[in-house]
Design a protein around this motif. Sequence first.
Motif, short mmCIF file in Angstrom:
data_model
loop_
_atom_site.label_atom_id
_atom_site.label_comp_id
_atom_site.label_asym_id
_atom_site.label_seq_id
_atom_site.Cartn_x
_atom_site.Cartn_y
_atom_site.Cartn_z
N TYR A 158 -19.39 -4.31 -21.78
CA TYR A 158 -19.64 -5.63 -22.37
C TYR A 158 -19.12 -6.69 -21.42
O TYR A 158 -18.03 -6.56 -20.85
CB TYR A 158 -18.95 -5.77 -23.73
CG TYR A 158 -19.17 -7.13 -24.37
CD1 TYR A 158 -20.32 -7.39 -25.10
CD2 TYR A 158 -18.25 -8.16 -24.20
CE1 TYR A 158 -20.55 -8.64 -25.67
CE2 TYR A 158 -18.47 -9.41 -24.77
CZ TYR A 158 -19.62 -9.64 -25.49
OH TYR A 158 -19.85 -10.88 -26.05
N ALA A 159 -19.90 -7.76 -21.23
CA ALA A 159 -19.49 -8.90 -20.43
C ALA A 159 -20.20 -10.12 -20.99
O ALA A 159 -21.40 -10.28 -20.83
CB ALA A 159 -19.84 -8.69 -18.96
N GLY A 160 -19.45 -10.97 -21.70
CA GLY A 160 -20.09 -12.12 -22.31
C GLY A 160 -19.14 -12.88 -23.21
O GLY A 160 -17.92 -12.67 -23.21
N ASN A 168 -14.73 -15.76 -22.93
CA ASN A 168 -15.42 -14.88 -21.97
C ASN A 168 -14.66 -13.57 -21.90
O ASN A 168 -13.51 -13.53 -21.44
CB ASN A 168 -15.47 -15.54 -20.59
CG ASN A 168 -16.40 -16.75 -20.57
OD1 ASN A 168 -17.42 -16.76 -21.24
ND2 ASN A 168 -16.03 -17.76 -19.80
N ILE A 170 -14.54 -9.18 -21.22
CA ILE A 170 -15.07 -7.99 -20.54
C ILE A 170 -14.48 -6.75 -21.19
O ILE A 170 -13.29 -6.74 -21.53
CB ILE A 170 -14.71 -8.00 -19.04
CG1 ILE A 170 -15.31 -9.22 -18.35
CG2 ILE A 170 -15.18 -6.71 -18.35
CD1 ILE A 170 -14.80 -9.43 -16.94
N VAL A 190 -18.56 -9.59 -13.18
CA VAL A 190 -19.23 -8.30 -13.25
C VAL A 190 -20.33 -8.36 -14.30
O VAL A 190 -20.38 -9.29 -15.11
CB VAL A 190 -18.24 -7.15 -13.59
CG1 VAL A 190 -17.27 -6.92 -12.44
CG2 VAL A 190 -17.48 -7.47 -14.88
N LYS A 191 -21.20 -7.35 -14.29
CA LYS A 191 -22.29 -7.27 -15.24
C LYS A 191 -22.20 -6.00 -16.07
O LYS A 191 -21.59 -5.02 -15.64
CB LYS A 191 -23.64 -7.31 -14.50
CG LYS A 191 -23.89 -8.58 -13.71
CD LYS A 191 -25.23 -8.52 -13.00
CE LYS A 191 -25.49 -9.79 -12.21
NZ LYS A 191 -26.81 -9.73 -11.50
N GLU A 192 -22.81 -6.03 -17.24
CA GLU A 192 -22.83 -4.85 -18.09
C GLU A 192 -23.55 -3.70 -17.37
O GLU A 192 -24.58 -3.90 -16.73
CB GLU A 192 -23.52 -5.15 -19.42
CG GLU A 192 -22.74 -6.11 -20.28
CD GLU A 192 -23.43 -6.43 -21.59
OE1 GLU A 192 -24.42 -5.74 -21.91
OE2 GLU A 192 -23.00 -7.37 -22.28
N GLN A 194 -22.21 -2.08 -14.91
CA GLN A 194 -21.66 -1.96 -13.55
C GLN A 194 -20.42 -1.07 -13.55
O GLN A 194 -19.59 -1.13 -14.44
CB GLN A 194 -21.29 -3.36 -13.04
CG GLN A 194 -20.69 -3.38 -11.64
CD GLN A 194 -20.39 -4.79 -11.16
OE1 GLN A 194 -20.94 -5.77 -11.67
NE2 GLN A 194 -19.52 -4.91 -10.17
#
Length: 237
Positions: A158-160, A168, A170, A190-192, A194
């Motif tokens: 999760y990233a959002g 925000n 992670i 980072v992105k979900e 990753q």
Amino acid sequence: MLRYISIVAAAVVVAALTACASAPYQGDSYTVRKGDTLMSISRTVGKDHHDIAAWNKLSDANEIYPGDVLRLKPPATAAVAAPVSRAKPAAAVHERKAEPKTEREAAAPAATEAERLDWMWPAQGKLTATTDRNLKGIDITGTPGQPVWAAEAGKVTYAGRGIRGYGNMIIVKHSRTLLSVYAHNKSIMVKEGQTVNRGQQIAEMGDTDSRTVKLYFEIRSNGKALNPVPLLPKPRS
């Protein structure tokens, strides 16, 4: 004739989809996905949301994160009543006393797994106790923009900014049952999906959904928060 066949075929497809949609959820656990709420999960699995909260010891309905594994049935100590045996009443008493030991033994592997990992501090700063009783992690105060690191290697699930009160955020999953949480970041790097390494910068410290600049850090096992301090290296004196 062709029109009739088309109508019949469409009816068959609709009936099949309806049957699939109405099929009861199978399984004794549920892995939380992005966008899930306790109410939506209860509708999916066909269980009362109050029961799910009680079985997982959730004091707050917003206390679930993507990657959490929720129990969908009562714990063994609550689900199995002491057997009624008129011929051997002593056996029933013996089994009742043995249940708490079984529960402790079930919790031991999770703690052992967390202890085996090589955790590091996710940020530099002053460690403070969180003031929110519903939260089980730690606050690390610092300055805006300072680096936030992955405390262990894992995969970003999760990233959002979709969970109220965490800004925000992670979530990094380290195993089937272990994950770590990093909240209130200024920016996410980072992105979900990753994969990240231990010590890799994943965010910048900030104050999103917070009155002060800090990182809220948490380690969870099977959806239950663990005290991260004993798992982290001792701060240098």
